[in-house]
Design an enzyme around this catalytic site. Structure first.
Site, PDB file in Angstrom:
ATOM      1  N   MET A  15       0.816  -1.221   0.000  1.00  0.00           N
ATOM      2  CA  MET A  15       0.000   0.000   0.000  1.00  0.00           C
ATOM      3  C   MET A  15       0.848   1.269   0.000  1.00  0.00           C
ATOM      4  O   MET A  15       0.572   2.208  -0.747  1.00  0.00           O
ATOM      5  CB  MET A  15      -0.958   0.011   1.197  1.00  0.00           C
ATOM      6  CG  MET A  15      -1.941   1.169   1.127  1.00  0.00           C
ATOM      7  SD  MET A  15      -3.062   1.244   2.542  1.00  0.00           S
ATOM      8  CE  MET A  15      -4.396   0.210   1.979  1.00  0.00           C
ATOM      9  N   CYS A 159       3.616   7.189  11.466  1.00  0.00           N
ATOM     10  CA  CYS A 159       2.572   8.017  10.841  1.00  0.00           C
ATOM     11  C   CYS A 159       1.693   8.753  11.854  1.00  0.00           C
ATOM     12  O   CYS A 159       1.338   9.911  11.639  1.00  0.00           O
ATOM     13  CB  CYS A 159       1.713   7.187   9.897  1.00  0.00           C
ATOM     14  SG  CYS A 159       1.079   5.674  10.629  1.00  0.00           S
ATOM     15  N   SER A 189      -5.890   2.113   6.853  1.00  0.00           N
ATOM     16  CA  SER A 189      -4.799   2.103   5.871  1.00  0.00           C
ATOM     17  C   SER A 189      -3.441   2.111   6.560  1.00  0.00           C
ATOM     18  O   SER A 189      -2.436   1.704   5.972  1.00  0.00           O
ATOM     19  CB  SER A 189      -4.908   3.290   4.905  1.00  0.00           C
ATOM     20  OG  SER A 189      -4.924   4.508   5.628  1.00  0.00           O
ATOM     21  N   GLU A 212       2.488   0.304  18.692  1.00  0.00           N
ATOM     22  CA  GLU A 212       2.206   1.703  18.364  1.00  0.00           C
ATOM     23  C   GLU A 212       2.371   2.636  19.562  1.00  0.00           C
ATOM     24  O   GLU A 212       2.854   3.758  19.435  1.00  0.00           O
ATOM     25  CB  GLU A 212       0.782   1.806  17.824  1.00  0.00           C
ATOM     26  CG  GLU A 212       0.506   3.042  17.013  1.00  0.00           C
ATOM     27  CD  GLU A 212       1.115   3.029  15.617  1.00  0.00           C
ATOM     28  OE1 GLU A 212       1.005   4.063  14.952  1.00  0.00           O
ATOM     29  OE2 GLU A 212       1.705   2.015  15.214  1.00  0.00           O
ATOM     30  N   LYS A 215       6.045   3.356  20.232  1.00  0.00           N
ATOM     31  CA  LYS A 215       6.570   4.313  19.236  1.00  0.00           C
ATOM     32  C   LYS A 215       6.088   5.730  19.547  1.00  0.00           C
ATOM     33  O   LYS A 215       6.839   6.697  19.447  1.00  0.00           O
ATOM     34  CB  LYS A 215       6.100   3.927  17.817  1.00  0.00           C
ATOM     35  CG  LYS A 215       6.697   2.660  17.263  1.00  0.00           C
ATOM     36  CD  LYS A 215       6.039   2.347  15.913  1.00  0.00           C
ATOM     37  CE  LYS A 215       6.328   0.935  15.459  1.00  0.00           C
ATOM     38  NZ  LYS A 215       5.490   0.539  14.318  1.00  0.00           N
ATOM     39  N   HIS A 253      -5.434   9.971  10.565  1.00  0.00           N
ATOM     40  CA  HIS A 253      -5.223   9.672  11.987  1.00  0.00           C
ATOM     41  C   HIS A 253      -5.555  10.916  12.805  1.00  0.00           C
ATOM     42  O   HIS A 253      -5.104  12.025  12.468  1.00  0.00           O
ATOM     43  CB  HIS A 253      -3.760   9.291  12.253  1.00  0.00           C
ATOM     44  CG  HIS A 253      -3.370   7.931  11.762  1.00  0.00           C
ATOM     45  ND1 HIS A 253      -4.258   7.024  11.226  1.00  0.00           N
ATOM     46  CD2 HIS A 253      -2.145   7.314  11.745  1.00  0.00           C
ATOM     47  CE1 HIS A 253      -3.604   5.910  10.886  1.00  0.00           C
ATOM     48  NE2 HIS A 253      -2.329   6.065  11.197  1.00  0.00           N
TER      49      HIS A 253
END
Length: 361
Positions: A15, A159, A189, A212, A215, A253
């Site tokens: 993707m 992201c 996504s 996540e 991070k 997000h």
């Protein structure tokens, strides 16, 4: 910039690789001459290799449809002889990605990576071009370690960070941020999925995204850190705590942020800083840079994912609902497009910064 750079996309069928393909189609500085993926896709045209997995809302770029896909691991010699640098978005184990990216760098090929594997290698710059562009000055030290003249690795951050860290960064510089609590609501996504491939996400929320939260708590401190000799030293504050939730949204997000300051500013002072903030990307007028990086919305119900995620081609950050809190000094909401600003777009912008500053020559 008069010079055009020949570039490759390593991990072109996934993707993020697909997003790279659409962003680089017709790019004023970068010309895609090479696409690479796993050995399963090697030898096929890009159109055949992607097939029904193509999930962008535009067609496969015509200029890339008939490019024969190479083997990302088996054809390194050939790939690096064709390109000035590569974008990397492979789906492999972390230690395999580390080794692969170093192999490309050692073949004197700069790597601009979307992957997380090298984010905490202490001489690899992890850069959001508006925030910490000066971290690319660590590259000579990294080249010394790798024994390269041209080759190096530079990465973009996670992201979800790119929705809320840009709002905190300039406030921390001026007023000192002590504590940050953030809850992120992340699009599917971000997991490389669509509703077709992940039907369980329809009408559902999953309160866990592996790795996540770690991070989200650790990476901002590297962005806020400083070069110290041959390494980048992470900042020791603010203290970050995060909770990350997957929500049934295709792209975008959102972060709900709570902050405590060392010197508490007024709401007006905060909004003024956001409205006037720009960085090296704007100074250099890079092709993918938003003209205005941070947009503050005064309406109570903004920013919204549907109306704001594509702001400035998906490269701007939207902020709203700033108000005082009962436990923290302030709370607010931030939003960014996770595969544009957050992933491929952020990496393209980083490559533009590196090219403009002479690191791709």
């Amino acid at each position: 910039m008069e010079k055009k750079f020949n570039v490759g996309i390593v991990g072109a069928t996934g993707m993020v690789g697909q997003r790279f393909a659409t962003l680089l189609d017709g790019h004023p500085w970068f010309n895609v001459v090479c696409l690479a993926a796993s050995s399963r896709s090697a030898g096929k045209t890009y159109k055949e290799a992607v097939g029904k997995k193509w999930c962008m809302d535009v067609e496969i770029p015509e200029s890339m449809q008939d490019i024969i896909v190479m083997d990302a691991t088996g054809d390194i010699e050939k790939i690096t002889s064709m390109v000035d640098f590569v974008f990397c978005a492979v789906d492999m184990k972390k230690d395999e990605i580390k080794a692969l990216e170093e192999e490309y760098a050692k073949h004197e090929c700069p790597v601009v990576s979307n992957n997380s594997a090298h984010r905490f290698t202490d001489d690899v710059p992890m850069v959001v071009p508006e925030l910490n562009a000066e971290h690319i000055n660590i590259i000579p030290a990294q080249r010394k370690r790798l024994g390269t003249k041209r080759g190096f690795i530079a990465v973009k951050s996670n992201c979800s960070l790119q929705s809320y860290v840009p709002a905190i960064f300039p406030l921390h510089k001026k007023y000192g941020v002590k504590n940050v609590l953030v809850c992120t609501y992340q699009a599917i996504s971000g997991a490389g999925k669509t509703f077709d491939t992940w039907p369980e996400m329809v009408d559902n929320v999953i309160p866990f995204i592996g790795g996540e939260e770690e991070k989200s708590e650790k990476e901002p401190l590297k962005l806020m850190g400083k070069i110290d000799g041959d390494v980048i030293k992470s900042a020791d504050k603010p203290n970050f705590t995060a909770q990350c939730i997957r929500v049934p949204v295709s792209n975008g997000h959102l972060g709900a942020v709570f902050v405590d300051f060392e010197n508490k500013p007024s709401e007006e002072e905060i909004i003024e800083i956001w409205n006037n903030f720009s960085g090296r990307a704007q100074e250099l007028n890079l092709p993918s840079a938003p003209k205005k990086f941070l947009h503050y919305f005064t309406d109570d119900d903004r920013p919204q994912i549907k109306s704001e995620r594509m702001l400035e081609n998906g490269m701007a950050v939207s902020i709203g609902r700033l108000r005082e809190d009962t436990q923290y000094d302030y709370k607010f909401v931030c939003l960014s497009h996770n595969t544009l600003r957050g992933a491929a777009g952020g990496a393209v912008l980083l490559a533009e910064l590196l090219a403009a500053e002479g690191y791709m020559d």
